[in-house]
Scaffold this motif. Sequence first.
Motif, PDB file in Angstrom:
ATOM      1  N   ALA A  90    -116.003  20.649  33.046  1.00 52.01           N
ATOM      2  CA  ALA A  90    -116.680  19.377  33.302  1.00 52.01           C
ATOM      3  C   ALA A  90    -117.162  18.752  31.994  1.00 52.01           C
ATOM      4  O   ALA A  90    -116.975  17.550  31.752  1.00 52.01           O
ATOM      5  N   ALA A  91    -117.768  19.557  31.133  1.00 57.44           N
ATOM      6  CA  ALA A  91    -118.264  19.041  29.859  1.00 57.44           C
ATOM      7  C   ALA A  91    -117.125  18.520  28.989  1.00 57.44           C
ATOM      8  O   ALA A  91    -117.259  17.476  28.326  1.00 57.44           O
ATOM      9  N   GLU A  92    -116.011  19.221  28.986  1.00 54.53           N
ATOM     10  CA  GLU A  92    -114.859  18.816  28.169  1.00 54.53           C
ATOM     11  C   GLU A  92    -114.329  17.454  28.590  1.00 54.53           C
ATOM     12  O   GLU A  92    -113.795  16.702  27.768  1.00 54.53           O
ATOM     13  N   HIS A  93    -114.483  17.119  29.871  1.00 57.33           N
ATOM     14  CA  HIS A  93    -113.953  15.862  30.392  1.00 57.33           C
ATOM     15  C   HIS A  93    -115.045  14.832  30.699  1.00 57.33           C
ATOM     16  O   HIS A  93    -114.743  13.788  31.302  1.00 57.33           O
ATOM     17  N   PRO A 118    -119.830  15.125  35.599  1.00 59.28           N
ATOM     18  CA  PRO A 118    -121.003  15.899  36.002  1.00 59.28           C
ATOM     19  C   PRO A 118    -120.675  17.206  36.728  1.00 59.28           C
ATOM     20  O   PRO A 118    -121.413  18.181  36.613  1.00 59.28           O
ATOM     21  N   HIS A 119    -119.576  17.216  37.513  1.00 60.78           N
ATOM     22  CA  HIS A 119    -119.327  18.349  38.397  1.00 60.78           C
ATOM     23  C   HIS A 119    -117.866  18.796  38.340  1.00 60.78           C
ATOM     24  O   HIS A 119    -116.952  17.970  38.236  1.00 60.78           O
ATOM     25  N   PRO A 141    -121.989  14.464  43.872  1.00 55.91           N
ATOM     26  CA  PRO A 141    -122.531  15.757  44.294  1.00 55.91           C
ATOM     27  C   PRO A 141    -122.139  16.101  45.725  1.00 55.91           C
ATOM     28  O   PRO A 141    -122.002  17.280  46.067  1.00 55.91           O
ATOM     29  N   GLU A 142    -121.921  15.083  46.560  1.00 59.68           N
ATOM     30  CA  GLU A 142    -121.513  15.346  47.935  1.00 59.68           C
ATOM     31  C   GLU A 142    -120.102  15.937  47.972  1.00 59.68           C
ATOM     32  O   GLU A 142    -119.844  16.911  48.692  1.00 59.68           O
ATOM     33  N   LEU A 143    -119.187  15.365  47.187  1.00 62.66           N
ATOM     34  CA  LEU A 143    -117.837  15.910  47.156  1.00 62.66           C
ATOM     35  C   LEU A 143    -117.832  17.303  46.537  1.00 62.66           C
ATOM     36  O   LEU A 143    -117.116  18.194  46.998  1.00 62.66           O
ATOM     37  N   ARG A 144    -118.633  17.501  45.513  1.00 57.54           N
ATOM     38  CA  ARG A 144    -118.759  18.844  44.924  1.00 57.54           C
ATOM     39  C   ARG A 144    -119.166  19.862  45.977  1.00 57.54           C
ATOM     40  O   ARG A 144    -118.553  20.943  46.084  1.00 57.54           O
ATOM     41  N   ASP A 145    -120.175  19.538  46.768  1.00 60.57           N
ATOM     42  CA  ASP A 145    -120.660  20.476  47.776  1.00 60.57           C
ATOM     43  C   ASP A 145    -119.595  20.736  48.847  1.00 60.57           C
ATOM     44  O   ASP A 145    -119.413  21.879  49.299  1.00 60.57           O
TER      45      ASP A 145
END
Length: 374
Positions: free
Chosen positions: A45-48, A51-52, A200-204
């Motif tokens: 995530a950090a490389e791109h 956030p998630h 965050p919803e899609l992450r979850d």
Amino acid sequence: MGVPAARIVFDEIDRSAVADAVTEILATGALTLGPWTERFEQAFAAEHGAPHAVAVASGTAALEIALRTVDVRDRDVVVPAVTFYATAAAVVHAGGRPVIADVDPRTLALSPATLEAALTPDTAAVVLVHIGGLVTPAVDALRAICDRRGVPLVEDAAHAHGSSYDGRAAGTFGLAGAFSFYPTKVTTSGEGGMVLTDSPELRDEARIYRDQGKGSFTTNHHVRLGASWRMSELNAAVGTVHLRRLKEFVETRRRVAQRYDAALAGLDGLQPITEPAGSRSNYYKYVALLPAGVDRAAFKRAVAEDFGVRLSGEVYDLPLHLQPVLAPYRRGPLPVAEDLCSRQICLPVHSDMTEDETDQVIEAVTAVHRRLAG
């Protein structure tokens, strides 16, 4: 010495780091959904600049999970004709109907015109594919069309680790980006995939879907029709180690591509797919188009037999709408995709490619082109 079609690069330092990680994992017994998975997710995530990230079993799983979260069941999903089978298969497995669209010959991707032509009243999502690592400069226009229609844009970024357009990373232009870590990719975890998102919803939801649809890791309460889409800790450790080399690998591949660009510019009729302004490819693939009428099989055979250069597999030799298994979704000819797929070749690009190897490829392609197309 010959030049292979592909080469997977793990140097001694990488191998030692992976070995240490494997020893640690086996000692703890935490073989799945443990600290290495979390490290890999955070680093990717950090490389791109996202956030998630959610690590999963494959790039195909990543795309299917993204499509399941937006619920494409019994609805249409636009996909480009020039892509791997899995782009359409993920739609079908998620319950949707792939609507296969023609592409822009300059980028091998959807264009605003081809997207508009493929949209239907029942379109649930659009999948944009970054073939060979090239992000089309039309990406913002494509996103705007989706936004006007209230349709999510999902990126199939399986080829595009570290690629960007206008300084923004592949996988961050839509609701979600799906990446693959198949062994030949610019960075690999052996097998695996990643869902990248700012939601965050899609992450979850992705975390639920990857673990058999369970509401939590420690219970057997299944709230989604998920599957066994977890990434093992062993794969996550390999991916974490290899990801550290991404910038270095991309720079090496770009230097090779720049030399190919210069050499192929002097070959009449042989047309490389070059970077448009603003695009920065990782050159997972270096794609060029043979002149019409040149026998591709003969071309590949000649560079292999006469010069020891193996050309990697095309991306792709058969467009989606002509794949036998996708015949139920065929709606007619797509002439641009059919022409591109019949003429494209991929020159070898390795993450540790030497100048001598690059020279050998240039010599081979130049000589065979002059023989067969001259």
